[in-house]
Scaffold this motif. Sequence first.
Motif, PDB file in Angstrom:
ATOM      1  N   GLU A 190       0.839  -1.191   0.000  1.00 54.16           N
ATOM      2  CA  GLU A 190       0.000   0.000   0.000  1.00 54.16           C
ATOM      3  C   GLU A 190       0.875   1.243   0.000  1.00 54.16           C
ATOM      4  O   GLU A 190       1.873   1.310   0.704  1.00 54.16           O
ATOM      5  CB  GLU A 190      -0.912  -0.010   1.226  1.00 54.16           C
ATOM      6  N   ARG A 191       0.486   2.199  -0.804  1.00 53.99           N
ATOM      7  CA  ARG A 191       1.194   3.475  -0.893  1.00 53.99           C
ATOM      8  C   ARG A 191       0.143   4.564  -0.926  1.00 53.99           C
ATOM      9  O   ARG A 191      -1.032   4.295  -0.727  1.00 53.99           O
ATOM     10  CB  ARG A 191       2.073   3.479  -2.144  1.00 53.99           C
ATOM     11  N   GLU A 192       0.551   5.793  -1.187  1.00 55.56           N
ATOM     12  CA  GLU A 192      -0.384   6.922  -1.253  1.00 55.56           C
ATOM     13  C   GLU A 192      -0.019   7.815  -2.426  1.00 55.56           C
ATOM     14  O   GLU A 192       1.125   7.848  -2.861  1.00 55.56           O
ATOM     15  CB  GLU A 192      -0.309   7.761   0.028  1.00 55.56           C
ATOM     16  N   PHE A 193      -1.021   8.549  -2.897  1.00 58.15           N
ATOM     17  CA  PHE A 193      -0.741   9.583  -3.883  1.00 58.15           C
ATOM     18  C   PHE A 193       0.004  10.724  -3.193  1.00 58.15           C
ATOM     19  O   PHE A 193      -0.292  11.074  -2.050  1.00 58.15           O
ATOM     20  CB  PHE A 193      -2.033  10.125  -4.508  1.00 58.15           C
ATOM     21  N   LYS A 194       0.964  11.328  -3.893  1.00 55.97           N
ATOM     22  CA  LYS A 194       1.730  12.458  -3.364  1.00 55.97           C
ATOM     23  C   LYS A 194       0.957  13.771  -3.473  1.00 55.97           C
ATOM     24  O   LYS A 194       1.222  14.700  -2.730  1.00 55.97           O
ATOM     25  CB  LYS A 194       3.039  12.630  -4.136  1.00 55.97           C
ATOM     26  N   GLY A 195       0.040  13.852  -4.432  1.00 55.80           N
ATOM     27  CA  GLY A 195      -0.630  15.126  -4.698  1.00 55.80           C
ATOM     28  C   GLY A 195       0.225  15.931  -5.664  1.00 55.80           C
ATOM     29  O   GLY A 195       0.993  15.382  -6.444  1.00 55.80           O
ATOM     30  N   GLY A 196       0.087  17.232  -5.627  1.00 57.04           N
ATOM     31  CA  GLY A 196       0.892  18.074  -6.507  1.00 57.04           C
ATOM     32  C   GLY A 196       0.397  18.056  -7.936  1.00 57.04           C
ATOM     33  O   GLY A 196      -0.794  18.035  -8.195  1.00 57.04           O
ATOM     34  N   ASN A 197       1.328  18.042  -8.874  1.00 56.80           N
ATOM     35  CA  ASN A 197       0.989  18.146 -10.298  1.00 56.80           C
ATOM     36  C   ASN A 197       0.901  16.799 -11.001  1.00 56.80           C
ATOM     37  O   ASN A 197       1.150  16.710 -12.196  1.00 56.80           O
ATOM     38  CB  ASN A 197       2.023  19.021 -11.011  1.00 56.80           C
ATOM     39  N   TYR A 198       0.575  15.749 -10.281  1.00 61.32           N
ATOM     40  CA  TYR A 198       0.472  14.428 -10.879  1.00 61.32           C
ATOM     41  C   TYR A 198      -0.972  14.118 -11.251  1.00 61.32           C
ATOM     42  O   TYR A 198      -1.902  14.653 -10.656  1.00 61.32           O
ATOM     43  CB  TYR A 198       0.998  13.361  -9.915  1.00 61.32           C
ATOM     44  N   VAL A 199      -1.142  13.232 -12.224  1.00 60.72           N
ATOM     45  CA  VAL A 199      -2.488  12.839 -12.649  1.00 60.72           C
ATOM     46  C   VAL A 199      -2.639  11.325 -12.558  1.00 60.72           C
ATOM     47  O   VAL A 199      -1.653  10.588 -12.507  1.00 60.72           O
ATOM     48  CB  VAL A 199      -2.809  13.294 -14.093  1.00 60.72           C
ATOM     49  N   ALA A 200      -3.896  10.916 -12.554  1.00 58.44           N
ATOM     50  CA  ALA A 200      -4.263   9.506 -12.640  1.00 58.44           C
ATOM     51  C   ALA A 200      -5.466   9.437 -13.565  1.00 58.44           C
ATOM     52  O   ALA A 200      -6.296  10.348 -13.578  1.00 58.44           O
ATOM     53  CB  ALA A 200      -4.599   8.950 -11.265  1.00 58.44           C
ATOM     54  N   CYS A 201      -5.548   8.376 -14.347  1.00 57.55           N
ATOM     55  CA  CYS A 201      -6.619   8.251 -15.336  1.00 57.55           C
ATOM     56  C   CYS A 201      -7.299   6.890 -15.210  1.00 57.55           C
ATOM     57  O   CYS A 201      -6.706   5.936 -14.711  1.00 57.55           O
ATOM     58  CB  CYS A 201      -6.058   8.410 -16.747  1.00 57.55           C
ATOM     59  N   VAL A 202      -8.537   6.816 -15.704  1.00 56.74           N
ATOM     60  CA  VAL A 202      -9.309   5.579 -15.605  1.00 56.74           C
ATOM     61  C   VAL A 202      -8.864   4.509 -16.593  1.00 56.74           C
ATOM     62  O   VAL A 202      -9.310   3.373 -16.499  1.00 56.74           O
ATOM     63  CB  VAL A 202     -10.830   5.837 -15.748  1.00 56.74           C
TER      64      VAL A 202
ATOM     65  N   LEU B 248      -8.717  16.304 -20.906  1.00 53.37           N
ATOM     66  CA  LEU B 248      -8.551  15.006 -20.256  1.00 53.37           C
ATOM     67  C   LEU B 248      -8.840  15.078 -18.759  1.00 53.37           C
ATOM     68  O   LEU B 248      -9.383  14.134 -18.179  1.00 53.37           O
ATOM     69  CB  LEU B 248      -7.153  14.455 -20.521  1.00 53.37           C
ATOM     70  N   LEU B 249      -8.494  16.203 -18.119  1.00 47.39           N
ATOM     71  CA  LEU B 249      -8.795  16.354 -16.691  1.00 47.39           C
ATOM     72  C   LEU B 249     -10.297  16.401 -16.422  1.00 47.39           C
ATOM     73  O   LEU B 249     -10.739  16.151 -15.304  1.00 47.39           O
ATOM     74  CB  LEU B 249      -8.115  17.600 -16.120  1.00 47.39           C
ATOM     75  N   ASN B 250     -11.085  16.698 -17.435  1.00 50.14           N
ATOM     76  CA  ASN B 250     -12.544  16.691 -17.296  1.00 50.14           C
ATOM     77  C   ASN B 250     -13.187  15.444 -17.905  1.00 50.14           C
ATOM     78  O   ASN B 250     -14.412  15.313 -17.870  1.00 50.14           O
ATOM     79  CB  ASN B 250     -13.133  17.942 -17.959  1.00 50.14           C
ATOM     80  N   ASN B 251     -12.374  14.563 -18.462  1.00 53.06           N
ATOM     81  CA  ASN B 251     -12.907  13.396 -19.174  1.00 53.06           C
ATOM     82  C   ASN B 251     -12.056  12.148 -18.946  1.00 53.06           C
ATOM     83  O   ASN B 251     -11.483  11.593 -19.881  1.00 53.06           O
ATOM     84  CB  ASN B 251     -13.014  13.694 -20.674  1.00 53.06           C
ATOM     85  N   GLY B 252     -11.967  11.709 -17.713  1.00 49.85           N
ATOM     86  CA  GLY B 252     -11.316  10.440 -17.415  1.00 49.85           C
ATOM     87  C   GLY B 252     -10.013  10.533 -16.660  1.00 49.85           C
ATOM     88  O   GLY B 252      -9.478   9.510 -16.230  1.00 49.85           O
ATOM     89  N   CYS B 253      -9.473  11.722 -16.490  1.00 47.20           N
ATOM     90  CA  CYS B 253      -8.248  11.905 -15.707  1.00 47.20           C
ATOM     91  C   CYS B 253      -8.534  12.856 -14.556  1.00 47.20           C
ATOM     92  O   CYS B 253      -9.470  13.657 -14.622  1.00 47.20           O
ATOM     93  CB  CYS B 253      -7.117  12.460 -16.574  1.00 47.20           C
ATOM     94  N   THR B 254      -7.729  12.755 -13.507  1.00 47.42           N
ATOM     95  CA  THR B 254      -7.892  13.612 -12.344  1.00 47.42           C
ATOM     96  C   THR B 254      -6.525  13.886 -11.730  1.00 47.42           C
ATOM     97  O   THR B 254      -5.569  13.164 -11.992  1.00 47.42           O
ATOM     98  CB  THR B 254      -8.831  12.959 -11.305  1.00 47.42           C
ATOM     99  N   ALA B 255      -6.457  14.917 -10.929  1.00 45.86           N
ATOM    100  CA  ALA B 255      -5.248  15.225 -10.158  1.00 45.86           C
ATOM    101  C   ALA B 255      -5.550  14.852  -8.708  1.00 45.86           C
ATOM    102  O   ALA B 255      -6.127  15.643  -7.971  1.00 45.86           O
ATOM    103  CB  ALA B 255      -4.889  16.699 -10.292  1.00 45.86           C
ATOM    104  N   PRO B 256      -5.220  13.626  -8.298  1.00 43.34           N
ATOM    105  CA  PRO B 256      -5.590  13.172  -6.956  1.00 43.34           C
ATOM    106  C   PRO B 256      -4.864  13.960  -5.865  1.00 43.34           C
ATOM    107  O   PRO B 256      -3.700  14.319  -6.022  1.00 43.34           O
ATOM    108  CB  PRO B 256      -5.187  11.704  -6.936  1.00 43.34           C
ATOM    109  N   ARG B 257      -5.583  14.232  -4.794  1.00 46.50           N
ATOM    110  CA  ARG B 257      -4.975  14.944  -3.664  1.00 46.50           C
ATOM    111  C   ARG B 257      -4.020  14.013  -2.916  1.00 46.50           C
ATOM    112  O   ARG B 257      -4.120  12.794  -3.023  1.00 46.50           O
ATOM    113  CB  ARG B 257      -6.049  15.499  -2.741  1.00 46.50           C
ATOM    114  N   SER B 258      -3.116  14.589  -2.184  1.00 46.29           N
ATOM    115  CA  SER B 258      -2.144  13.785  -1.442  1.00 46.29           C
ATOM    116  C   SER B 258      -2.836  13.012  -0.324  1.00 46.29           C
ATOM    117  O   SER B 258      -3.856  13.437   0.208  1.00 46.29           O
ATOM    118  CB  SER B 258      -1.044  14.675  -0.866  1.00 46.29           C
TER     119      SER B 258
END
Length: 109
Positions: A26-38, A61-71
Amino acid sequence: MKLKNIAVFTITSLALASSLSAFAQEREFKGGNYVACVSEDLLDQFVDAAVKNDNRAMNYLLNNGCTAPRSGIPVSVLDSSWTGTVHVRAYVGDQAIELWTIRDALTDR
């Protein structure tokens, strides 16, 4: 001879189980300027747009399948490639979603 084979099998099994548990850590998202997509394809599109400084494509893409997850969002690593793409299951409350991101977007825990 049979005892030696059993010992080798046991050692091999323990090593495999150890590597699998480390792999699924198990790890965590760092946040910042990273993205994750479906999907991995959407992540590839986002990376391509970022390399080309195509802000319109990145915003789309940030509005259609990608997001910038919070830390701090916990994830389980499901798969990782030599290219740095990582398939994760992210947990928010009692919900989970599978996402694709890059290795640098995750903590080193």
